[in-house]
Design an enzyme around this catalytic site. Structure first.
Site, mmCIF file in Angstrom:
data_model
loop_
_atom_site.group_PDB
_atom_site.id
_atom_site.type_symbol
_atom_site.label_atom_id
_atom_site.label_comp_id
_atom_site.label_asym_id
_atom_site.label_seq_id
_atom_site.Cartn_x
_atom_site.Cartn_y
_atom_site.Cartn_z
ATOM 1 N N HIS A 181 7.974 5.466 12.030
ATOM 2 C CA HIS A 181 7.392 4.440 11.172
ATOM 3 C C HIS A 181 6.983 3.220 11.997
ATOM 4 C CE1 HIS A 181 9.780 6.990 8.532
ATOM 5 N NE2 HIS A 181 8.995 6.608 7.540
ATOM 6 N N ASP A 198 4.179 6.556 9.880
ATOM 7 C CA ASP A 198 3.938 6.266 8.469
ATOM 8 C C ASP A 198 3.990 4.769 8.171
ATOM 9 O OD1 ASP A 198 3.803 8.954 8.010
ATOM 10 O OD2 ASP A 198 5.473 9.036 6.601
#
Length: 211
Positions: free
Chosen positions: A168, A23
Site C-alpha cells: 500500500h 493499493d
C-alpha cells in the site's frame, strides 16, 4: 488462478515472473518515494488507484505511466463491493475508468475490488464488462505493520513464482493520514534480494499476456 478466467489470485510461475502491486494511492509523498526505489532497481509495478484521488494527483498518475508502470482501477472511494447492486458496481468501475483514460491510461484496465472482497454480483459485473479482476496471494499486511521486518517476513514467506504481491502506498481515503515508511524501507531491502534470487517483476497486463 481462480475457477474463472476473469478472476486472478496468482499466475503461472514460468520464468519466475511475479507482480508487485500497490493499493489505495496515489499519495503525494509515499508514491513518489516508491517510484524512486523501483526505478533504482529497474522493477515494474502496478498501481491500483482510487478514483476520488485521480483529479487531485493527476501529475503523479502521469509520472507512474511515464516510468513504464501500470495504473489500474481500485474503485472510486474504496467502498466495499460486497452486497452492492450490479448497477452500482458498474457505474463505479466505469466512472473510475473514465478518469484514468483522461490521464492517458491505455489498453485494458484491470480492476481490484476494495479490500479484495467480492461476491457473486461482482463476479457477474466482471463478466459483463469483460474485465480482469485481480486479487493477490502474497499479502504483506504492510498497512498494519509496526516494523519493516514484519513486512519482509511475510513477503519472503509468501513470495513464489507467479505470485501477486500487494502493498500500500496510501490510505483508503483521500484525506487519510498514513505512514508508509515501513513499506518503503522494506522495499529497499526486498527488491535487490528478490532480483538476486532470479525473480522478474512484470505489470499485471504483462502477466496476463504471459498466461
Amino acid at each position: 488462478m481462480f475457477g474463472c478466467k476473469n478472476v486472478h489470485f496468482s499466475f503461472s510461475g514460468q520464468n519466475k515472473n511475479i507482480a508487485l502491486t500497490f493499493d489505495d494511492g496515489p499519495h503525494p509523498v509515499h508514491t513518489q518515494k516508491i517510484l524512486e526505489i523501483i526505478k533504482q532497481h529497474q522493477v515494474k509495478a502496478t498501481f491500483f488507484v482510487s478514483g476520488c484521488k485521480i483529479e487531485k494527483y493527476k501529475k503523479i498518475i502521469k509520472n507512474i505511466l511515464e516510468n513504464g508502470h501500470q495504473v489500474a482501477n481500485h474503485s472510486m472511494d474504496h467502498r466495499n463491493f460486497i452486497f452492492r447492486s450490479q448497477r452500482s458496481m458498474r457505474e463505479d468501475i466505469k466512472k473510475t475508468e473514465k478518469l484514468l483514460r483522461k490521464c492517458g491510461v491505455e489498453g485494458d484496465i484491470p480492476f481490484r475490488p476494495p479490500y479484495g472482497r467480492f461476491d457473486l454480483n461482482t463476479f457477474r459485473v466482471m463478466k459483463t464488462l469483460n474485465k480482469q479482476m485481480i486479487i493477490w496471494n502474497a499479502s504483506t499486511k504492510d498497512f498494519k505493520a509496526t516494523s519493516k521486518q514484519q513486512i519482509l517476513k511475510r513477503l519472503y514467506r509468501k513470495v513464489k513464482p507467479g505470485c501477486i504481491i500487494v502493498m500500500h502506498d496510501a490510505g483508503k481515503f483521500i484525506d487519510s493520514t498514513v505512514d508508509r515508511n515501513f513499506t518503503i524501507e522494506a522495499l529497499k531491502e526486498a527488491l535487490p534480494n528478490l532480483k538476486n534470487e532470479g525473480y522478474n517483476f512484470l505489470t499485471i497486463n504483462e502477466m496476463l499476456i504471459e498466461n
